[in-house]
Each structure stands twice: as structure tokens, then as C-alpha cells.
Scaffold this motif. Structure first.
Motif, mmCIF file in Angstrom:
data_model
loop_
_atom_site.group_PDB
_atom_site.id
_atom_site.type_symbol
_atom_site.label_atom_id
_atom_site.label_comp_id
_atom_site.label_asym_id
_atom_site.label_seq_id
_atom_site.Cartn_x
_atom_site.Cartn_y
_atom_site.Cartn_z
ATOM 1 N N GLY A 32 3.631 5.902 -9.930
ATOM 2 C CA GLY A 32 2.477 5.625 -8.933
ATOM 3 C C GLY A 32 1.209 5.638 -9.341
ATOM 4 N N GLN A 33 0.532 4.505 -8.802
ATOM 5 C CA GLN A 33 -0.735 4.511 -9.519
ATOM 6 C C GLN A 33 -1.614 4.728 -8.125
ATOM 7 N N MET A 34 -2.949 5.146 -8.702
ATOM 8 C CA MET A 34 -3.975 5.825 -7.758
ATOM 9 C C MET A 34 -5.256 4.796 -7.849
ATOM 10 N N PRO A 35 -5.882 4.902 -6.709
ATOM 11 C CA PRO A 35 -7.041 3.770 -6.797
ATOM 12 C C PRO A 35 -8.382 4.456 -7.494
ATOM 13 N N THR A 36 -8.066 4.638 -8.693
ATOM 14 C CA THR A 36 -8.988 5.221 -9.749
ATOM 15 C C THR A 36 -9.553 4.082 -10.584
ATOM 16 N N ASP A 37 -10.639 4.001 -11.224
ATOM 17 C CA ASP A 37 -11.124 3.075 -12.180
ATOM 18 C C ASP A 37 -10.928 3.570 -13.632
ATOM 19 N N PRO A 38 -10.159 2.533 -14.377
ATOM 20 C CA PRO A 38 -9.832 3.075 -15.792
ATOM 21 C C PRO A 38 -11.045 3.135 -16.661
ATOM 22 N N ALA A 39 -12.127 2.304 -16.395
ATOM 23 C CA ALA A 39 -13.214 2.462 -17.148
ATOM 24 C C ALA A 39 -14.261 3.530 -16.792
ATOM 25 N N ALA A 40 -13.909 4.148 -15.594
ATOM 26 C CA ALA A 40 -14.872 5.160 -15.113
ATOM 27 C C ALA A 40 -13.968 6.212 -14.306
ATOM 28 N N PRO A 41 -12.906 7.135 -14.972
ATOM 29 C CA PRO A 41 -12.210 7.653 -14.190
ATOM 30 C C PRO A 41 -12.740 8.941 -13.396
ATOM 31 N N ASP A 42 -13.840 9.382 -13.534
ATOM 32 C CA ASP A 42 -14.473 10.382 -12.827
ATOM 33 C C ASP A 42 -15.258 9.748 -11.667
ATOM 34 N N ALA A 43 -15.256 8.656 -11.493
ATOM 35 C CA ALA A 43 -16.191 7.947 -10.536
ATOM 36 C C ALA A 43 -15.407 7.963 -8.916
ATOM 37 N N PRO A 44 -16.288 8.150 -8.079
ATOM 38 C CA PRO A 44 -15.691 8.432 -6.724
ATOM 39 C C PRO A 44 -14.751 7.193 -6.446
ATOM 40 N N THR A 108 9.434 0.359 0.517
ATOM 41 C CA THR A 108 9.641 1.337 1.448
ATOM 42 C C THR A 108 7.920 1.820 1.571
ATOM 43 N N THR A 109 7.425 2.158 3.048
ATOM 44 C CA THR A 109 6.300 2.590 2.911
ATOM 45 C C THR A 109 6.192 3.936 3.849
ATOM 46 N N VAL A 110 5.810 4.966 3.456
ATOM 47 C CA VAL A 110 5.843 6.157 4.182
ATOM 48 C C VAL A 110 4.485 6.742 4.380
ATOM 49 N N GLY A 111 4.337 7.400 5.576
ATOM 50 C CA GLY A 111 3.069 8.216 5.759
ATOM 51 C C GLY A 111 3.165 9.559 4.976
ATOM 52 N N VAL A 112 2.105 10.132 4.279
ATOM 53 C CA VAL A 112 2.091 11.306 3.705
ATOM 54 C C VAL A 112 1.093 12.179 4.262
ATOM 55 N N THR A 113 0.971 13.714 4.018
ATOM 56 C CA THR A 113 -0.145 14.240 4.443
ATOM 57 C C THR A 113 -1.245 14.254 3.335
ATOM 58 N N ALA A 114 -1.118 14.148 2.191
ATOM 59 C CA ALA A 114 -1.932 13.974 1.302
ATOM 60 C C ALA A 114 -1.495 13.411 -0.285
ATOM 61 N N LEU A 115 -2.502 12.670 -1.051
ATOM 62 C CA LEU A 115 -2.259 12.346 -2.287
ATOM 63 C C LEU A 115 -3.272 12.964 -3.207
ATOM 64 N N ALA A 116 -2.730 12.802 -4.328
ATOM 65 C CA ALA A 116 -3.833 13.425 -5.459
ATOM 66 C C ALA A 116 -5.031 12.868 -5.400
ATOM 67 N N VAL A 117 -6.075 13.037 -5.847
ATOM 68 C CA VAL A 117 -7.537 12.788 -6.084
ATOM 69 C C VAL A 117 -8.097 12.382 -4.664
ATOM 70 N N GLY A 118 -7.213 12.641 -3.667
ATOM 71 C CA GLY A 118 -7.952 12.325 -2.260
ATOM 72 C C GLY A 118 -7.659 11.103 -1.951
#
Length: 132
Positions: A32-44, A108-118
Motif C-alpha cells: 500500500g502506498q501513501m501520499p508522501t513525496d519520495p523527494a521530500a518524505p518529511d514534507a506535509p 475493493t474500497t473500504v472505510g477505515v478509522t486511520a492510516l499511517a502518516v495521517g
């Protein structure tokens, strides 16, 4: 067959202990991929479901490219949304724009209570390498 564990050098920084993808017998399972930026992984994270979905799809493309594939090789996706009721319709529009209408992966799409990194969205996939 022995599985091959892929870590993509310019891929998104893992947020937990995992490989970007694992391949066996022509099947490629993408973490599973998150919406992080590979070039700036600590960016909001980008704001909103549209921007986050686009970022997740970019990250999936990076991982797929790293194993010699692209979005056309995806056969199945699992999608996770933290704000399912609010974001489902908009998510669908953004997600669908990445695939031809006659070649949509099973999903498949499901609703979850939380995901990593917000994150608001996470997507994992199963891809198939073409027969040689």
C-alpha cells in the motif's frame, strides 16, 4: 518459484518494515502506498482527497516502473479511505482518471478509522507481468 523482494531506490520511503513489491511467478504484489513525496518524505501531505489520491497513484507508478511495469499491468486494487462518506465519490473520479475505461482493475474500497502518516487514502495493488 522463489519470491523476489523489491526495494525501489527512488521509491517512496517505507513508513513500516516492508518491501515496495514482492514478485513470484509473474505476479507482483505492491505494498500500500501513501501520499508522501519520495523527494521530500518529511514534507506535509498534500491537502484533500484529490491531491492525496494523485500522490498515491504517482507512488504506485514509481514502484511499478521500478519493476518494469506500469499501471496497465494492475489487475486488482484495494483502496482505503479514512473519510469514506465524504471522499468516496471524489476519490472514484480521481482514481478512474488513471485507467482506460475499458481496462479498470478489479477493486475493493473500504472505510477505515486511520492510516499511517495521517493519510486520507492508501492503495495497494496486484499486478501481472505479461507472458514472455
Amino acid at each position: 518459484m522463489t519470491p523476489v523482494f523489491h526495494m525501489i531506490a527512488d521509491g517512496p520511503r517505507p513508513v513500516a518494515p516492508f518491501s515496495h513489491a514482492v514478485e513470484i511467478d509473474g505476479w507482483v504484489v505492491l505494498t500500500g502506498q501513501m501520499p508522501t513525496d519520495p523527494a521530500a518524505p518529511d514534507a506535509p501531505l498534500p491537502e484533500g482527497i484529490v491531491a492525496q489520491t494523485r500522490a498515491v497513484m504517482r507512488n504506485l507508478e514509481i514502484v511499478l516502473k521500478g519493476v518494469g511495469l506500469d499501471l496497465s499491468h494492475i489487475v486488482q486494487c484495494r483502496c482505503y479511505l479514512t473519510e469514506f462518506e465524504r471522499d468516496y465519490s471524489t476519490f472514484n473520479d480521481t482514481y478512474a482518471a488513471h485507467f482506460p475505461t475499458d481496462r479498470l482493475p478489479a477493486r475493493t474500497t473500504v472505510g477505515v478509522t486511520a492510516l499511517a502518516v495521517g493519510a486520507l487514502v492508501e492503495i495497494d495493488c496486484l499486478a501481472r507481468r505479461p507472458e514472455r
